[in-house]
Scaffold this motif. Structure first.
Motif, PDB file in Angstrom:
ATOM      1  N   LEU A 171       0.833  -1.195   0.000  1.00 32.47           N
ATOM      2  CA  LEU A 171       0.000   0.000   0.000  1.00 32.47           C
ATOM      3  C   LEU A 171       0.874   1.255   0.000  1.00 32.47           C
ATOM      4  CD1 LEU A 171      -2.688   1.496   0.260  1.00 32.47           C
ATOM      5  CD2 LEU A 171      -2.569   1.150   2.745  1.00 32.47           C
ATOM      6  N   GLY A 172       1.870   1.279   0.878  1.00 29.43           N
ATOM      7  CA  GLY A 172       2.748   2.450   0.959  1.00 29.43           C
ATOM      8  C   GLY A 172       3.524   2.689  -0.323  1.00 29.43           C
ATOM      9  N   ASN A 173       4.003   1.608  -0.933  1.00 28.87           N
ATOM     10  CA  ASN A 173       4.739   1.754  -2.188  1.00 28.87           C
ATOM     11  C   ASN A 173       3.840   2.295  -3.298  1.00 28.87           C
ATOM     12  OD1 ASN A 173       7.027   0.781  -0.969  1.00 28.87           O
ATOM     13  ND2 ASN A 173       6.826  -1.292  -1.760  1.00 28.87           N
ATOM     14  N   TRP A 174       2.575   1.853  -3.312  1.00 32.67           N
ATOM     15  CA  TRP A 174       1.649   2.375  -4.321  1.00 32.67           C
ATOM     16  C   TRP A 174       1.422   3.871  -4.119  1.00 32.67           C
ATOM     17  CZ3 TRP A 174      -2.975   4.943  -3.976  1.00 32.67           C
ATOM     18  CH2 TRP A 174      -3.623   5.162  -5.196  1.00 32.67           C
ATOM     19  N   VAL A 175       1.251   4.302  -2.884  1.00 27.77           N
ATOM     20  CA  VAL A 175       1.044   5.725  -2.590  1.00 27.77           C
ATOM     21  C   VAL A 175       2.237   6.542  -3.068  1.00 27.77           C
ATOM     22  CG1 VAL A 175       0.863   7.424  -0.731  1.00 27.77           C
ATOM     23  CG2 VAL A 175      -0.520   5.359  -0.662  1.00 27.77           C
ATOM     24  N   VAL A 176       3.448   6.064  -2.785  1.00 22.09           N
ATOM     25  CA  VAL A 176       4.656   6.776  -3.213  1.00 22.09           C
ATOM     26  C   VAL A 176       4.709   6.876  -4.739  1.00 22.09           C
ATOM     27  CG1 VAL A 176       7.176   6.624  -3.351  1.00 22.09           C
ATOM     28  CG2 VAL A 176       6.008   6.259  -1.165  1.00 22.09           C
ATOM     29  N   ARG A 177       4.503   5.759  -5.417  1.00 22.81           N
ATOM     30  CA  ARG A 177       4.560   5.760  -6.886  1.00 22.81           C
ATOM     31  C   ARG A 177       3.505   6.689  -7.486  1.00 22.81           C
ATOM     32  NH1 ARG A 177       4.594   0.158  -6.194  1.00 22.81           N
ATOM     33  NH2 ARG A 177       2.491   0.035  -7.105  1.00 22.81           N
ATOM     34  N   GLU A 178       2.294   6.597  -6.971  1.00 22.90           N
ATOM     35  CA  GLU A 178       1.207   7.408  -7.507  1.00 22.90           C
ATOM     36  C   GLU A 178       1.450   8.898  -7.263  1.00 22.90           C
ATOM     37  OE1 GLU A 178      -2.536   7.989  -9.426  1.00 22.90           O
ATOM     38  OE2 GLU A 178      -1.136   6.305  -9.330  1.00 22.90           O
ATOM     39  N   ALA A 179       1.917   9.250  -6.061  1.00 24.92           N
ATOM     40  CA  ALA A 179       2.167  10.658  -5.735  1.00 24.92           C
ATOM     41  C   ALA A 179       3.288  11.222  -6.592  1.00 24.92           C
ATOM     42  CB  ALA A 179       2.513  10.782  -4.246  1.00 24.92           C
ATOM     43  N   ILE A 180       4.342  10.438  -6.807  1.00 27.70           N
ATOM     44  CA  ILE A 180       5.468  10.918  -7.623  1.00 27.70           C
ATOM     45  C   ILE A 180       5.038  11.086  -9.073  1.00 27.70           C
ATOM     46  CG2 ILE A 180       7.714  10.247  -8.558  1.00 27.70           C
ATOM     47  CD1 ILE A 180       8.319   9.000  -5.810  1.00 27.70           C
ATOM     48  N   THR A 181       4.273  10.137  -9.587  1.00 27.96           N
ATOM     49  CA  THR A 181       3.784  10.244 -10.968  1.00 27.96           C
ATOM     50  C   THR A 181       2.925  11.497 -11.136  1.00 27.96           C
ATOM     51  OG1 THR A 181       3.784   7.843 -11.231  1.00 27.96           O
ATOM     52  CG2 THR A 181       2.404   9.100 -12.742  1.00 27.96           C
ATOM     53  N   GLN A 182       2.045  11.758 -10.156  1.00 25.98           N
ATOM     54  CA  GLN A 182       1.190  12.942 -10.234  1.00 25.98           C
ATOM     55  C   GLN A 182       2.008  14.220 -10.134  1.00 25.98           C
ATOM     56  OE1 GLN A 182      -2.329  12.994 -10.817  1.00 25.98           O
ATOM     57  NE2 GLN A 182      -1.464  14.973 -11.359  1.00 25.98           N
ATOM     58  N   LEU A 183       3.004  14.238  -9.257  1.00 23.48           N
ATOM     59  CA  LEU A 183       3.855  15.419  -9.106  1.00 23.48           C
ATOM     60  C   LEU A 183       4.615  15.704 -10.399  1.00 23.48           C
ATOM     61  CD1 LEU A 183       5.023  17.652  -7.355  1.00 23.48           C
ATOM     62  CD2 LEU A 183       6.671  15.994  -6.443  1.00 23.48           C
ATOM     63  N   GLN A 184       5.149  14.662 -11.027  1.00 23.30           N
ATOM     64  CA  GLN A 184       5.853  14.851 -12.303  1.00 23.30           C
ATOM     65  C   GLN A 184       4.925  15.435 -13.363  1.00 23.30           C
ATOM     66  OE1 GLN A 184       7.178  10.774 -12.679  1.00 23.30           O
ATOM     67  NE2 GLN A 184       9.317  11.335 -12.218  1.00 23.30           N
ATOM     68  N   ASP A 185       3.669  14.976 -13.380  1.00 18.78           N
ATOM     69  CA  ASP A 185       2.697  15.498 -14.350  1.00 18.78           C
ATOM     70  C   ASP A 185       2.422  16.973 -14.087  1.00 18.78           C
ATOM     71  OD1 ASP A 185       0.460  14.941 -16.424  1.00 18.78           O
ATOM     72  OD2 ASP A 185      -0.615  15.861 -14.725  1.00 18.78           O
TER      73      ASP A 185
ATOM     74  N   ILE B 288       4.406   8.147   5.997  1.00 17.80           N
ATOM     75  CA  ILE B 288       5.109   6.867   6.104  1.00 17.80           C
ATOM     76  C   ILE B 288       4.759   6.230   7.443  1.00 17.80           C
ATOM     77  CG2 ILE B 288       7.367   5.747   6.252  1.00 17.80           C
ATOM     78  CD1 ILE B 288       6.746   6.660   3.484  1.00 17.80           C
ATOM     79  N   SER B 289       4.388   4.937   7.417  1.00 14.10           N
ATOM     80  CA  SER B 289       4.043   4.227   8.651  1.00 14.10           C
ATOM     81  C   SER B 289       5.297   3.732   9.370  1.00 14.10           C
ATOM     82  CB  SER B 289       3.132   3.041   8.339  1.00 14.10           C
ATOM     83  OG  SER B 289       3.877   1.991   7.743  1.00 14.10           O
TER      84      SER B 289
ATOM     85  N   GLU C 154       6.722  11.731  15.547  1.00  9.79           N
ATOM     86  CA  GLU C 154       7.864  11.651  16.470  1.00  9.79           C
ATOM     87  C   GLU C 154       8.064  10.224  16.981  1.00  9.79           C
ATOM     88  OE1 GLU C 154       7.432  15.204  19.354  1.00  9.79           O
ATOM     89  OE2 GLU C 154       5.479  14.828  18.444  1.00  9.79           O
ATOM     90  N   SER C 155       6.964   9.557  17.295  1.00 12.00           N
ATOM     91  CA  SER C 155       7.058   8.207  17.855  1.00 12.00           C
ATOM     92  C   SER C 155       7.738   7.255  16.890  1.00 12.00           C
ATOM     93  CB  SER C 155       5.660   7.688  18.202  1.00 12.00           C
ATOM     94  OG  SER C 155       5.042   8.507  19.168  1.00 12.00           O
ATOM     95  N   ILE C 156       7.437   7.384  15.603  1.00 16.48           N
ATOM     96  CA  ILE C 156       8.056   6.513  14.604  1.00 16.48           C
ATOM     97  C   ILE C 156       9.565   6.726  14.580  1.00 16.48           C
ATOM     98  CG2 ILE C 156       8.277   6.104  12.122  1.00 16.48           C
ATOM     99  CD1 ILE C 156       5.291   6.614  11.875  1.00 16.48           C
ATOM    100  N   MET C 157       9.990   7.969  14.577  1.00 19.92           N
ATOM    101  CA  MET C 157      11.430   8.267  14.514  1.00 19.92           C
ATOM    102  C   MET C 157      12.153   7.812  15.770  1.00 19.92           C
ATOM    103  SD  MET C 157      11.700  11.958  12.575  1.00 19.92           S
ATOM    104  CE  MET C 157      10.805  12.856  13.820  1.00 19.92           C
ATOM    105  N   MET C 158      11.444   7.837  16.920  1.00 19.64           N
ATOM    106  CA  MET C 158      12.113   7.536  18.178  1.00 19.64           C
ATOM    107  C   MET C 158      12.106   6.058  18.524  1.00 19.64           C
ATOM    108  SD  MET C 158      13.415  10.269  19.110  1.00 19.64           S
ATOM    109  CE  MET C 158      14.030   9.608  20.641  1.00 19.64           C
ATOM    110  N   GLN C 159      11.476   5.217  17.702  1.00 21.00           N
ATOM    111  CA  GLN C 159      11.502   3.776  17.982  1.00 21.00           C
ATOM    112  C   GLN C 159      12.925   3.238  17.916  1.00 21.00           C
ATOM    113  OE1 GLN C 159       8.742   1.769  15.392  1.00 21.00           O
ATOM    114  NE2 GLN C 159       6.952   2.405  16.559  1.00 21.00           N
ATOM    115  N   ASN C 160      13.692   3.730  16.987  1.00 15.72           N
ATOM    116  CA  ASN C 160      15.099   3.347  16.850  1.00 15.72           C
ATOM    117  C   ASN C 160      15.846   4.570  16.346  1.00 15.72           C
ATOM    118  OD1 ASN C 160      17.608   2.266  16.272  1.00 15.72           O
ATOM    119  ND2 ASN C 160      16.808   0.396  15.343  1.00 15.72           N
ATOM    120  N   PRO C 161      16.211   5.482  17.253  1.00 18.05           N
ATOM    121  CA  PRO C 161      16.760   6.777  16.835  1.00 18.05           C
ATOM    122  C   PRO C 161      17.999   6.676  15.941  1.00 18.05           C
ATOM    123  CG  PRO C 161      16.221   6.793  19.165  1.00 18.05           C
ATOM    124  CD  PRO C 161      16.073   5.378  18.714  1.00 18.05           C
TER     125      PRO C 161
END
Length: 607
Positions: free
Chosen positions: A406-420, A436-437, A468-475
Motif C-alpha cells: 500500500l505504501g509503495n503504491w502511494v509513493v509511486r502514484e504521488a510521484i507520478t502525479q507530481l511529475q505530471d 510513512i508508517s 515523532e514516535s516513529i522516529m524515536m523507535q530506533n533513533p
C-alpha cells in the motif's frame, strides 16, 4: 517326561496365546496360560530397573489368580541370578536356598526357572519366571517355552515402548513437558461428553505471554524456553487438579476447566492473572510476566464445542487492543472478524488492481495566498463496502502485512502525479508530502526505494511525513535513514508534532525541515489557554532551529489570524481547501503551461 504329542499341544497352545499379543491384557493372558500348559502354580513377567535392582511385575499369576502391583528387590532372590546370557534353573529346594526371598518362602516354592527379557542391544531389562511347589515335569520343555515366550514378550514390550514414546511425542510439548495442542483437542472432546452427561459446562482460556518475542530476541531462545517452562509450572501449581493445561504455540497456553455458568469466567481470568503477580525465576534471571487472556464458555447460545477454542482465540485477539488485556467472547466479535476478513480481501484486490486513489490537500502561504505545498492522502471507495475511512483500512494494512505494498503504491502514484503537474502546470510551489508508517520506516530498503523513485524529480519538491514516535523507535537507525533521504533531496516533516514522544536533544540531530502542528492544538486554541501556549512554543522552537512550520486543521479565519500573528504562515485545512482528486486540485489551484506558440502570441500583445 512329556510325550511328543503333548509337547506339540503345548506349542500349539502357546501359539494360540500369541494371537492376543496386541491386547492390553496380553501379559495376564500369557502368564495364566503358561501356568496351565506347564502345570506350575506361579508365573511372573517383570521389568527390571538396573540401577535400583528392583523388579516391577507386568503380570503375576499365582495360585489361580492375578495379583496386581507386585514389586520386589532382586537382592537375595533367584531372579538376581538371571543374566542376559543365561537362564536360571533351581530344580528343587528353591525357597530353602534363598531364605531372604520372602515371596518364595511364603509361596513354598520348590522349583524355579527364570529367563531374561533382552532389548535390541542384547541387554537384560526384564525376566519371565515360573515357580512350582514340586520339580517341573520337563525342564527342557519349560526352558524352550520360556525362551519363545521371552522373545515374544520382549518384542511386545519394545512395541509398546515405541507406541508410548510416539504417544508422548504426539501429545506432549517438549519444551514445557505439559500437553500440546493435539492433546488439548482430545481433552476437549472428552470433557464435552462428560459435561453433557452431567449437565455441566466448560470454560476455556487462551493465555498469551505479552512481549515474549522481545525476551527471545534479547536473551536467546534458550532463556525463552526456560521462561515457557516456568510459565507452565506456575499455571500448573496455581490451578486445580481438574483444570487441564496445554501449550498451543510459541507463546500461547490453553486452560480447560469445569464451570457451570459463563459468569464464572471473570473469576477464572483473575485467577490466571494473579498467578503472574510475582516474577518467574528461570534459573538465569527473574522475569515479570504479563499475559493477555481470551475466554469462552460451553455450552453457549450455539452449543458447539468444536468452536470453543476458536471463540476463545477470537476473544484473545480483541484483548490485545484493550487496557485490561482480557476479553470474554460474544457473538459480535465473530461478525467483526468476518467484516475485517472481507475488508482485507477487498483491500488486497484494490491494491493489486490499483483501485485506490489519492486526494491532495493544499497548503497555502497566508502572506501571499499562493501554494506552499500539498499533502497526498489515500482514499478508498469499494464497490461493496462503500467509502472506507483511511484510519480503518490503513490500520488493517499494518496489522495484516499489506502496508508495504500500500505504501509503495502511494509513493509511486504521488510521484507520478507530481511529475505530471511539474510538466504541464504552473503554480505548484513547495513540496508534495506523503505519510510513512512505522513498519515502512523500519524497512532497511525503504530509503533505497524512495531515492530510486524520486531520482528524476527536482530536489526539495517531495517530502515524507513521519510522527515523532516513529522516529524515536530506533533513533540511530532513524537518523541514518533520514540523512540519506535528505542528502538525495527528499524533505522530512514531523507530523502531528507535540502529540507523541518528544526529545529535544534528538530533534536537533534529526535532518528535519518542517514541523506540522497537530490539529488538536489548533482547533482548541484561543489566546491565553494551554493550547495557545503550546502552539506559541512550537513556532518559537521551530524558528530557533531554522525549521518551517505548517499548521494542520485550520478551519476558521480566527485560527488563521492567530497563527499568522504567531509567525506560522503555511496553513492546511478546510478553511483554504479540502482534500480533492488530482484533476480538481489542478483545476482549482494550478495553471496549465502555455505552449511555445501561445507564449509568443502573449509576448506580442505585451509589446
Amino acid at each position: 517326561m512329556i510325550s511328543d504329542s503333548d509337547k506339540n499341544a503345548v506349542f500349539r497352545a502357546l501359539a494360540d496365546v500369541f494371537t492376543f499379543s496386541e491386547d492390553t491384557d496380553f501379559f495376564d493372558i500369557l502368564s495364566q496360560r503358561l501356568a496351565e500348559i506347564l502345570s506350575v502354580q506361579h508365573v511372573v513377567i517383570s521389568r527390571v530397573d538396573g540401577e535400583t535392582q528392583m523388579a516391577y511385575a507386568h503380570s503375576f499369576f499365582s495360585n489361580g489368580q492375578h495379583i496386581a502391583g507386585v514389586e520386589y528387590s532382586l537382592s537375595g532372590t533367584p531372579c538376581e541370578q538371571v543374566s542376559s546370557q543365561t537362564a536360571c534353573h533351581y530344580v528343587t529346594n528353591a525357597a530353602h536356598d534363598f531364605p531372604d526371598d520372602q515371596m518364595l518362602v511364603d509361596l513354598q516354592v520348590d522349583s524355579y526357572m527364570g529367563y531374561p527379557l533382552l532389548d535390541r542391544q542384547g541387554d537384560k531389562y526384564g525376566l519371565i519366571a515360573i515357580m512350582a511347589d514340586k520339580p517341573f515335569l520337563d525342564a527342557d520343555l519349560c526352558l524352550e517355552v520360556l525362551r519363545i515366550s521371552g522373545a515374544q514378550v520382549a518384542a511386545e514390550l519394545h512395541r509398546r515402548s515405541n507406541e508410548s514414546r510416539m504417544h508422548e511425542l504426539a501429545f506432549t510439548d517438549p519444551v514445557t513437558g505439559i500437553a500440546n495442542r493435539t492433546a488439548f483437542m482430545h481433552r476437549i472432546d472428552r470433557e464435552k461428553k462428560h459435561a453433557d452427561e452431567k449437565g455441566e459446562g466448560l470454560c476455556l482460556l487462551v493465555v498469551n505471554i505479552r512481549r515474549f518475542k522481545e525476551i527471545n530476541d534479547a536473551h536467546s531462545h534458550y532463556v525463552g524456553d526456560l521462561l515457557l517452562a516456568a510459565v507452565a509450572e506456575r499455571l500448573s501449581n496455581t490451578l486445580s487438579e481438574q483444570d487441564f493445561i496445554a501449550r498451543f504455540s510459541s507463546d500461547e497456553f490453553g486452560i480447560l476447566m469445569p464451570c457451570t455458568a459463563e459468569n464464572e469466567l471473570p473469576e477464572a481470568i483473575e485467577r490466571v492473572k494473579l498467578a503472574f503477580s510475582e516474577p518467574l525465576d528461570t534459573g538465569e534471571r527473574l522475569f515479570g510476566v504479563e499475559v493477555r487472556i481470551g475466554a469462552a464458555h460451553y455450552p453457549s447460545t450455539t452449543p458447539e464445542v468444536s468452536t470453543l477454542l476458536q471463540r476463545a482465540s477470537i476473544a484473545l485477539n480483541h484483548a490485545r487492543h484493550i487496557a485490561s488485556h482480557s476479553r470474554i467472547y460474544d457473538s459480535s466479535m465473530s461478525q467483526q472478524l468476518l467484516d475485517e476478513q472481507q475488508m482485507l480481501e477487498r483491500l488486497k484486490l484494490a491494491i493489486n488492481e490499483e483501485k485506490l486513489s489519492l486526494y491532495y490537500q493544499p497548503q497555502f502561504d497566508v502572506r501571499t495566498g499562493k501554494l506552499c505545498g500539498a499533502e497526498a492522502l489515500c482514499r478508498w471507495h469499494d464497490e461493496e463496502l462503500g467509502n472506507v475511512p483511511p484510519m480503518q483500512f490503513i490500520q488493517l494494512a499494518e496489522e495484516r502485512g499489506l502496508i508495504y505494498s500500500l505504501g509503495n503504491w502511494v509513493v509511486r502514484e504521488a510521484i507520478t502525479q507530481l511529475q505530471d503537474w511539474l510538466t504541464h502546470y504552473d503554480g505548484f510551489a513547495g513540496t508534495l508530502s506523503v505519510n510513512i508508517s512505522a513498519l515502512q520506516f523500519e524497512d532497511p530498503y525503504m530509503a533505497n526505494y524512495l531515492i530510486e523513485k524520486t531520482s528524476d524529480l527536482p530536489k526539495g519538491v517531495f517530502a515524507l511525513e513521519l510522527t515523532e514516535s516513529i522516529m524515536m523507535q530506533n533513533p540511530q537507525h532513524g537518523m541514518k535513514q533520514l540523512q540519506r533521504l535528505q542528502d538525495s533531496g527528499i524533505g522530512i516533516a514531523v507530523d502531528d508534532f507535540g502529540t507523541g514522544y518528544s526529545s529535544l536533544s534528538y530533534l536537533t540531530q534529526f535532518p528535519i525541515s518542517v514541523l506540522k502542528i497537530d490539529r488538536t492544538f489548533i482547533q482548541k486554541m484561543y489566546p491565553g489557554n494551554h493550547q495557545h501556549a503550546i502552539v506559541t512554543t512550537i513556532i518559537a522552537m521551530a524558528e530557533a532551529l531554522g525549521l518551517d512550520t505548517v499548521a494542520e486543521g485550520v478551519e476558521t479565519p480566527e485560527q488563521e489570524a492567530t497563527l499568522k500573528a504567531l509567525g506560522c504562515f503555511c496553513m492546511q485545512g478546510f478553511l483554504r481547501g479540502k482534500p480533492v482528486p488530482a484533476n480538481e486540485f489542478a483545476e482549482r489551484w494550478l495553471q496549465p503551461k502555455l505552449s511555445d506558440n501561445e507564449s509568443r502570441i502573449n509576448n506580442k500583445f505585451l509589446e
